[in-house]
Design an enzyme around this catalytic site. Sequence first.
Site, PDB file in Angstrom:
ATOM      1  N   HIS A   1       0.808  -1.234   0.000  1.00 40.31           N
ATOM      2  CA  HIS A   1       0.000   0.000   0.000  1.00 40.31           C
ATOM      3  C   HIS A   1       0.832   1.270   0.000  1.00 40.31           C
ATOM      4  CE1 HIS A   1       0.990  -0.242   4.252  1.00 40.31           C
ATOM      5  NE2 HIS A   1       0.662   1.030   4.356  1.00 40.31           N
TER       6      HIS A   1
HETATM    7  C1  UD1 Z   1      -1.585   5.461   6.554  1.00 39.02           C
HETATM    8  C2  UD1 Z   1      -0.227   5.742   7.185  1.00 39.02           C
HETATM    9  C3  UD1 Z   1       0.714   4.586   6.903  1.00 39.02           C
HETATM   10  C4  UD1 Z   1       0.111   3.248   7.295  1.00 39.02           C
HETATM   11  C5  UD1 Z   1      -1.246   3.100   6.635  1.00 39.02           C
HETATM   12  C6  UD1 Z   1      -1.909   1.822   7.030  1.00 39.02           C
HETATM   13  C7  UD1 Z   1       0.404   8.125   7.227  1.00 39.02           C
HETATM   14  C8  UD1 Z   1       1.324   9.128   6.637  1.00 39.02           C
HETATM   15  N1  UD1 Z   1       0.378   6.933   6.616  1.00 39.02           N
HETATM   16  O1  UD1 Z   1      -1.402   5.424   5.146  1.00 39.02           O
HETATM   17  O2  UD1 Z   1       1.906   4.772   7.638  1.00 39.02           O
HETATM   18  O3  UD1 Z   1       0.971   2.207   6.913  1.00 39.02           O
HETATM   19  O4  UD1 Z   1      -2.057   4.213   7.032  1.00 39.02           O
HETATM   20  O5  UD1 Z   1      -3.121   1.650   6.374  1.00 39.02           O
HETATM   21  O6  UD1 Z   1      -0.242   8.409   8.200  1.00 39.02           O
HETATM   22  N2  UD1 Z   1      -8.861   5.264   2.650  1.00 39.02           N
HETATM   23  C9  UD1 Z   1     -10.086   4.643   2.616  1.00 39.02           C
HETATM   24  N3  UD1 Z   1     -10.660   4.286   3.810  1.00 39.02           N
HETATM   25  C10 UD1 Z   1     -10.068   4.521   5.006  1.00 39.02           C
HETATM   26  C11 UD1 Z   1      -8.848   5.184   5.019  1.00 39.02           C
HETATM   27  C12 UD1 Z   1      -8.240   5.542   3.828  1.00 39.02           C
HETATM   28  O7  UD1 Z   1     -10.655   4.403   1.566  1.00 39.02           O
HETATM   29  O8  UD1 Z   1     -10.655   4.158   6.045  1.00 39.02           O
HETATM   30  C13 UD1 Z   1      -8.228   5.634   1.356  1.00 39.02           C
HETATM   31  C14 UD1 Z   1      -8.484   7.062   0.957  1.00 39.02           C
HETATM   32  O9  UD1 Z   1      -8.624   7.126  -0.412  1.00 39.02           O
HETATM   33  C15 UD1 Z   1      -7.201   7.772   1.329  1.00 39.02           C
HETATM   34  C16 UD1 Z   1      -6.156   6.689   1.136  1.00 39.02           C
HETATM   35  O10 UD1 Z   1      -6.816   5.474   1.486  1.00 39.02           O
HETATM   36  O11 UD1 Z   1      -6.974   8.894   0.568  1.00 39.02           O
HETATM   37  C17 UD1 Z   1      -4.952   6.896   1.983  1.00 39.02           C
HETATM   38  O12 UD1 Z   1      -5.303   7.023   3.366  1.00 39.02           O
HETATM   39  P1  UD1 Z   1      -4.327   7.808   4.390  1.00 39.02           P
HETATM   40  O13 UD1 Z   1      -4.783   7.657   5.774  1.00 39.02           O
HETATM   41  O14 UD1 Z   1      -4.070   9.174   3.881  1.00 39.02           O
HETATM   42  O15 UD1 Z   1      -2.949   7.043   4.227  1.00 39.02           O
HETATM   43  P2  UD1 Z   1      -2.638   5.493   4.148  1.00 39.02           P
HETATM   44  O16 UD1 Z   1      -2.095   5.206   2.800  1.00 39.02           O
HETATM   45  O17 UD1 Z   1      -3.766   4.661   4.659  1.00 39.02           O
END
Ligand code: UD1
Length: 353
Positions: A203
């Site tokens: 991811h």
């Molecule tokens: C975050 C953490 C990362 C961790 C990961 C685990 C930071 C900088 N990164 O990254 O260290 O390994 O979580 O999952 O904090 N989204 C959904 N549903 C959710 C949450 C996110 O669909 O419940 C999608 C959204 O499109 C979002 C994308 O995932 O834009 C990224 O989510 P985000 O929390 O920004 O970062 P992660 O890649 O999940």
Amino acid sequence: MKLLHVVGARPNFPKLAPVHRAGRQQGIDQVVVHTGQHYDDAMSDAFFRDLGIAPPDVNLAVGSDTHAVQTARILERIEPVLVKERPDWMVVYGDVNSTMAAALVASKLGIRIAHVEAGLRSFDRTMPEEINRVVTDRLANLLLTPSRDADAQLRLEGEPENRIAFVGNVMIDSLFYALPAARTTGFRAKLGLNGSAVVVTLHRPSNVDDPRRIRALAAVLSEIALERPVVFPAHPRTQRRLESAGLRMDRVRLLEPVGYLEMLDLVENAFAVITDSGGLQEETTALGVPCLTVRPNTERPITITEGTNRLVPEPGDIVAEIRQLRRPSVAPRPEGWDGRAGERVILALANHL
Ligand code: UD1
């Protein structure tokens, strides 16, 4: 002693659970604040259920956005909560945006910060997590470390001895706690897996946001799936990237994100894990399952020096690596990976008050 725990994203929840449980056993006053960085049931609520943690007391519902916007929302929304609660310690976990944002606000309010999983470094500032680690450790009053290499790193950075406390790895507390329940899920059987599979999670933006790289990774997984089952529970970001690149992986079992117990059932019985997650590098070491980490570096070097982890930065090298893997006869057990780290966190918080 009053504790206020801040969590926000999936990897935070298994770290919170053992500390919260140890606090509850001591009758300590505790408040849990969820920033809402993750919000899907499978990325958040499922973990609270699987780990037996009560739902958060406060949810800041910040949701997804750019790093700056997400961080800014946390800054704004957590300040009044901290002002109202005035805990003796604010406890933050790991390296996600929620960790760093909460630390910034608490430090300006003069609230003492304890960082669980302090001192880990990949030395790679292209990863947002590395920036979060460095900033959080600089602001924290108490640096609770999972391994001795983290203590050494903090000393190198000039942190005084009385700010560093080695407590061991809280992730492993959750792993041991949840394994019996994971074994009763029947999840593998539901997927029709009888042989040992290769379990995949990818991811990180560095792996999934570049269309050429995700295409190369998808081709490698399809090739491995010619030889053994490949199961890939995919983060929402990864699912979207696979769709937009029009990638179909023949024979690979692509799943929605799975719960904590289901994932443990898959991983404990895996032939190998291919990942870019931090937590899985540790869980595979504790379970004695070979792990290939698709990154050029890791902030968890102990999983290589004492564990089952190998870095394989190039997708093209993964197939050859998989073919020569052997499961160790005994699972490695680095110091402090013993299921009691949560208790040691509570002890350290009380001793440093
Ligand atoms: C975050 C953490 C990362 C961790 C990961 C685990 C930071 C900088 N990164 O990254 O260290 O390994 O979580 O999952 O904090 N989204 C959904 N549903 C959710 C949450 C996110 O669909 O419940 C999608 C959204 O499109 C979002 C994308 O995932 O834009 C990224 O989510 P985000 O929390 O920004 O970062 P992660 O890649 O999940």
